[in-house]
Design an enzyme around this catalytic site. Structure first.
Site: not given
Ligand code: NBG
Length: 841
Positions: A379, A572-573, A578, A683, A687
């Site tokens: 991920h 988002k975080r 980002k 993701t 949405k």
């Molecule tokens: C996160 C990514 C996102 C991705 C999500 C789900 C981790 C390690 N990765 O871009 O930063 O959408 O995983 O796949 O949290």
């Protein structure tokens, strides 16, 4: 004993009699079920039936129904004995369950009526529920969307995770910025979980390896804690299939308490193992800056893997009785284990250990079974997020597993040496163990790649980067091991239930609600994108959602926002890659320009409300500075009488699944502006698009595919592409970067003191200089700023043309079909897990 209103003393209407009928689907009967639970499954004293009591009783009435379907599903899987998937994840961001359960069971109307009979609105009751926030962000929410799709597609599958007593921290915004407070979802209790007292497995830590006379090895000694299963039902949408999310809780046994010591008054000493067991599931993601913190986190990971694999093996063996003993070689045709990122990597050596040491398999046989069973999803490509565990810590906590990992590594290295001489000089980076004398570590991603039958990325661009860069040499060894599975989201939670208004319009125009499980049908909206009637219905649904959002914002922040302004959201975080910093610098520039304008010029601008929300990791200083900056800018802008009609800036506190369900339906523009190549997928972008929100974004992660699907004319694109990034960084190092004057102006203004006395120097300095740690603008904010501002100007123009904007909005929804997690999960099932649907008849 009726009072004057015809109500019993507890406040229940007298004409409804309490019942316990799990099959009820008519309002009066459901109301009877709710009263039944309020009375006979009490968690509160009997005098009051307030909204909170109503929530628990309502949830329990639904749970009866779910348990029935759940048991049927369980028995059916047991009987058919299909191959099953086990999804191992350290995180699940489930959010609230009530509306989702009612919706999936298709009981929305009857439940709303039943509660009305009891004096409540369903929404009011739903709002009482706390989020189950057992995750950090996208990765955890993805796991939850996947469970919803697995159940809906009738797949034989399980989720495995940990039952953290405190989920992701609550974010408070104070004068100091972000403060973290422990989350409390289990402070009372969760009505959705069911403890399985018969599902308990021992999990060992520390100890040593004993070598038996026959040469076999056994892990002995150390601490042994118990893993106890708590199951959460996961209903599919309009299907009987209801699967389980099994969350492990760590406990010590009664006889682990040293009664002698306790009676001597040595209370802490006497209960040492109890307290060490309790620590394991206390919090999601304990800080890992200290050695203790690291050890705890590693314990959590192993605890999940060991308990889950023992459970999986015992289910595999359950079938043995009466039907002859099952051969271990059949294991991979009955079990698929998916590792959600590297967090559950220890599943690999733990499966090897269980097969060899407990079940007597030889290395080759155990390896064959293990490597045909496990698959790994990557991920992230951020180096700091690729897990590396210190070898000495691992030897201490998991001595037998380290032996196994060494052996896996040794055999891998031997194979490469004998078959791929050309890779000899790459071995130092390909091997699992990194013997760097400064800091010898185990590279978990390498262990996953070497041991898994399949490795996948989460969006096309990300999977390409894995193949071409991060894992390129492995690809040359195993060309068929690597796949892409573009992420998805569940259309139930993220459209049908969070925006019923828009959903009804879609159903009306498509003349079917089948899109809820067949999201590609949304393309049918394209032919109506110009239709005035649809556009006006679309606009009124959006307006209603914006109104609701505006009320929410006023309630939680005190800021009143104009529902007629453009609602622009980035949630988002908080992370430098980002680029929330780019967003807020853009806001600062916009504010400065508005200040400089004459009143009649301001009137020609597009009024905007910019909302930013997200949590910063507690020890991530620059992320916390960004939160502070956004809040400070908001304070100044929102109270500026010349400007605040045209610009508002709101920091939305405590962003979580429930807040997202409020924000996303009310959004018109959302920002997905990461440095290209750094966001694996994203993701929330899916949405927002699904909800008819336009995206301003870079060519990163799933943005690339979203833009392809919805059409480039409906996407506000800007910024460098992933393949340009290395060159741009190099040019910067060489002193060749020339910043856009707007960027310099925004930074100067930010530093000028207009936004208060807090020292933003250390944050803004990360954008200065050409080299050095924390400097040199690694995330290319400066480079992308010019094209970002140009794209924002296009947004302002587009918003003025209402028809055009509405068309773009409809086209966004219409093009979002690909991003259903049903599609993603169907692909995993077919192309990685090799499992098939097993619907309960
Ligand atoms: C996160 C990514 C996102 C991705 C999500 C789900 C981790 C390690 N990765 O871009 O930063 O959408 O995983 O796949 O949290």
């Amino acid at each position: 004993m009726a009072n004057a209103n015809g109500k019993a003393a507890t406040g229940f209407p007298e004409k409804i009699s309490e019942k316990a009928n799990p099959e009820a689907n008519e309002a009066t009967e459901i109301a009877g079920n709710i009263i039944y639970h309020a009375k006979y499954s009490p968690h509160f004293s009997p005098l009051k039936f307030g909204p909170e009591q109503a929530l628990y009783a309502t949830a329990e009435s639904l749970r009866d129904r779910l348990i029935q379907l759940w048991n049927e599903t369980y028995l059916h899987f047991h009987k058919v004995d299909p191959k099953q998937t086990y999804y191992l994840s350290m995180e699940y961001l489930q959010g609230r369950a009530l509306t989702n359960a009612i919706g999936n069971l298709d009981l929305q109307g009857p439940y709303a009526d039943a509660l009305r009979k009891l004096g409540y609105e369903l929404e009011e009751i739903a709002e009482q529920e706390k989020d189950a926030a057992l995750g950090n962000g996208g990765l955890g929410r993805l796991a939850s969307c996947f469970l919803d799709s697995m159940a809906t597609l009738n797949l034989p599958a399980w989720g495995y995770g940990l039952r953290y007593r405190h989920g992701l921290f609550k974010q408070l915004i104070t004068k100091k910025g972000q403060e973290e407070v422990a989350e409390d979802w289990l402070e009372k209790f969760s009505p959705w979980e069911i403890v399985r007292h018969d599902v308990v497995f021992p999990v060992r830590f520390f100890g040593s390896v004993q070598i038996n006379p026959d040469g076999s090895r056994k892990w002995v000694g150390g601490d042994v804690v118990q893993a106890l299963a708590y199951d959460v039902p996961i209903p599919g949408f309009k299907t009987k299939n209801t699967i389980s999310l099994r969350l492990w809780e760590a406990k010590a046994r009664a006889d682990d308490l040293d009664l002698f010591q306790f009676n001597e008054g040595e209370y802490e000493l006497a209960a040492q193992l109890h307290s060490r067991a309790q620590q394991i599931c206390t919090v999601l993601y304990p800080g890992d800056a200290t050695e203790n913190g690291k050890l705890l986190r590693l314990k959590q990971q192993f605890f999940l893997c060991s308990a889950s694999l023992q459970d999986i093996i015992s289910r595999f063996n359950e079938r043995s009785t009466g039907e002859g003993t099952r051969k271990w070689s059949e294991f991979p045709s009955k079990v698929a284990v998916q590792m959600n990122d590297t967090h559950p990597t220890l599943a690999i050596p733990e499966l090897m250990r269980l097969l060899m040491d407990d079940n007597g398999l030889g290395w080759d046989e155990a390896w064959d079974v293990t490597s045909k069973t496990v698959a790994y999803t990557n991920h992230t490509v951020l180096p700091e997020a690729l897990e590396k565990w210190s070898q000495s810590l691992m030897w201490k906590l998991l001595p037998r597993h380290m032996e196994i990992i060494e052996e896996i590594d040794k055999r891998f290295v031997q194979t490469i040496r004998s078959t791929r001489v050309d890779l000899e000089d790459k071995l130092s980076s390909l091997s699992i163990l990194d013997h760097n004398p400064q800091k010898p570590v185990v590279r978990m991603a390498n262990l996953c790649v070497v041991s898994s039958h399949t490795v996948n990325g989460v969006a096309q661009l990300h999977s390409d980067i894995l193949k071409d860069e991060l894992f390129a040499d492995y690809v040359s060894i195993w060309p068929n091991k690597f796949q892409n599975k573009t992420n998805g989201i569940t259309p139930r939670r993220w459209l049908r239930f969070c925006s019923p208004e828009l959903s009804d319009i879609i159903t009306k125009w498509l003349k079917t609600d089948k899109w809820i499980t067949d999201l590609d049908l949304l393309t049918g909206l394209r032919q109506f994108a110009d239709n005035e009637e649809l556009q006006s219905e679309w606009a009124s649904a959006k307006a209603a959602n914006k109104q609701r959002l505006a009320q929410y914002i006023e309630r939680v922040t005190g800021v009143s926002i104009d529902p007629n302004s453009l609602f622009d959201i980035q949630v988002k975080r908080i992370h430098e890659y980002k680029r929330q910093l780019m967003n807020i610098l853009g806001v600062i520039y916009r504010f400065k320009k508005l200040k400089e304008m004459k009143p009649e010029e301001r009137k020609k601008t597009t009024p905007r409300t910019i909302m930013i929300g997200g949590k910063a990791f507690a020890t991530y200083t620059n992320a916390k500075r960004i939160v502070k900056l956004v809040n400070d800018v908001g304070d100044v802008v929102n109270s500026d009488p010349e400007v605040n009609e045209y610009l508002k800036v709101v920091f939305v506190p405590n962003y979580n699944v429930t807040v997202a369900e409020m924000l996303i339906p009310g959004s018109e523009l959302s920002q997905h502006i990461s440095t290209a190549g750094m966001e694996a997928s994203g993701t929330s972008n899916m949405k927002f698009a699904l909800n008819g929100c336009l995206i301003i974004g870079t060519l990163d992660g799933a943005n690339v595919e979203i833009r392809e699907e919805i059409g480039e004319e409906n996407f506000f694109l800007f910024g460098a592409t992933a393949d340009q990034v290395p060159r741009l960084r190099k040019e910067r190092e060489d002193g060749l970067f020339k910043p856009d004057p707007r960027f310099e102006e925004a930074k100067q203004f930010a530093k000028s003191g207009v936004f208060g006395t807090y020292d933003y120097g250390p944050l803004l300095d990360s954008l200065e200089g050409n080299t050095g740690y924390g400097r040199g603008d690694y995330f290319l904010v400066g480079y992308d700023f010019a094209s970002y501002m140009d794209a924002q100007a296009k947004v302002d123009e587009a918003y003025k043309d209402r028809k055009r904007w509405l068309k773009m909005s409809i086209m966004s929804t219409a093009g979002s079909g690909k991003f259903s997690s049903d599609r993603t999960i169907a692909q995993y099932a077919k192309e990685i897990w090799n499992i098939e649907a097993c619907p309960v008849p």
